[in-house]
Enzyme design. Structure first.
Site, PDB file in Angstrom:
ATOM      1  N   ASP A  83       3.305  -0.249   5.674  1.00  0.00           N
ATOM      2  CA  ASP A  83       3.001  -0.845   6.974  1.00  0.00           C
ATOM      3  C   ASP A  83       3.925   0.046   7.897  1.00  0.00           C
ATOM      4  O   ASP A  83       4.985   0.058   7.899  1.00  0.00           O
ATOM      5  CB  ASP A  83       3.758  -2.168   6.978  1.00  0.00           C
ATOM      6  CG  ASP A  83       3.703  -3.033   8.633  1.00  0.00           C
ATOM      7  OD1 ASP A  83       3.022  -2.216   9.169  1.00  0.00           O
ATOM      8  OD2 ASP A  83       4.090  -3.800   8.657  1.00  0.00           O
ATOM      9  N   ASP A 242      -0.437   1.476  13.221  1.00  0.00           N
ATOM     10  CA  ASP A 242       0.109   0.444  12.245  1.00  0.00           C
ATOM     11  C   ASP A 242      -0.618   0.320  11.289  1.00  0.00           C
ATOM     12  O   ASP A 242      -1.758  -0.511  11.078  1.00  0.00           O
ATOM     13  CB  ASP A 242       0.200  -0.568  13.393  1.00  0.00           C
ATOM     14  CG  ASP A 242       0.756  -1.816  12.604  1.00  0.00           C
ATOM     15  OD1 ASP A 242       1.228  -1.748  11.320  1.00  0.00           O
ATOM     16  OD2 ASP A 242       1.063  -3.008  13.237  1.00  0.00           O
TER      17      ASP A 242
END
Ligand code: NAG
Length: 300
Positions: A83, A242
């Protein structure tokens, strides 16, 4: 609006011994994690101080990408969601666990080496707030993601054995989250993984490296938005990468423009608004059930 995500399939991670786990390395060890597009890029930045982790996963049906990290002594494997949009690395843990999600490996049994509430790394992690800890002997954390998932736990120190590309083993002592309470949005299916590898560049790194780091995120530069092959007139929009987010988010103005262009495009097709579906602000449905993603693509 065709997402160019193929390069993700070749995403590799490199760890350099000059950086740190985002917000979570102990002061004694400074390790870098960098996401790279392809193994060949490694020649430009790679040195014997690199560690490569193979990325596994796909957009569909799994919907996530992960790496295998070994933690502890003896080392045990954990699958971690990569992430770039968050700072904290955490693993579901037997502290004991109050609420853990189904995962591929047994829960991590935490080391006794807890980060204390008044330690610098705890203070940095909670900045700009003061840490609020259940006991001075521990550093509690509480992380909330954009998809409303949460993880709560304490920060611990543990060995992370890694092999440099030159074959030498290293085992930095890394601070990360021992998560004993994980929640997901009602009705959501969480990824079948053991935790999250937070690669974001916020908080602690910014605080500890005030001169070297001007950007907190993985920037893709600026983008021009095309809808149905035609420009929307919106360009120079800053875009962030992201890897942990399922959706692409737009700020309000581009969102409204894209939506209105899309609505126009969909006039006269077999797609109709599905007001009864509340999963997202706008949903469409076809005249009959879709059999594949290709069926959907044909309509856009
Ligand atoms: C491999 O690289 C690491 C990190 O730069 C270094 O500490 C180690 O000595 C190297 N090992 C060999 C055999 O060159």
């Amino acid at each position: 609006m065709h997402a160019r995500i193929n390069f993700l399939l070749h995403l590799l991670l490199a760890l350099y011994s000059a950086f740190r786990f985002q917000g979570c390395a102990s002061d004694a060890y400074h390790h870098t994690i960098t996401a790279m597009k392809s193994p060949s890029s490694s020649t430009t930045v790679g040195s014997s101080a690199s560690v490569f982790l193979q990325v596994t996963g796909n957009v569909y049906p799994q919907g996530h990408y992960y790496v295998t990290m070994y933690i502890g002594n003896p080392p045990k494997p954990y699958f971690l969601d990569i992430d770039t949009g968050s700072d904290l690395t955490w693993v579901q843990c037997e502290a004991p666990c109050q609420n853990c999600l189904p995962a591929p490996h047994p829960l991590y049994k935490p080391s006794k080496d807890l980060v204390k509430c008044n330690e610098q790394i705890c203070v940095d992690f909670h900045r700009p707030n003061q840490p609020v800890c259940a006991s001075p002997d521990q550093c509690d954390y509480d992380i909330r993601y954009a998809d409303l998932g949460t993880s709560s736990g304490v920060l611990v120190r543990e060995w992370f054995p890694l092999r440099y590309t030159n074959g030498t083993m290293t085992a930095p002592r890394v601070v990360f989250g021992c998560g004993y309470d994980q929640q997901v949005r009602k009705g959501a299916t969480p990824p079948y993984l053991d935790g999250v590898l937070g690669l974001g560049l916020g908080k602690v790194a910014r605080h500890l490296e005030p001169t070297s780091r001007t950007c907190d995120h993985y920037s893709l530069g600026t983008a021009e938005v095309f809808v149905g092959g035609k420009t929307s007139g919106m360009k120079d929009l800053p875009v962030l990468f992201d890897s942990g987010s399922t959706y692409t988010y737009f700020s309000e103005k581009p969102y409204k423009v894209i939506l209105s262009l899309l609505m126009n495009d969909l006039k006269g097709t077999q797609l109709n608004k599905a007001d009864e579906d509340k999963s997202l602000p706008i949903c469409w449905k076809g005249s009959k059930p879709f059999k594949s993603i290709q069926d959907v693509r044909n309509l856009f």
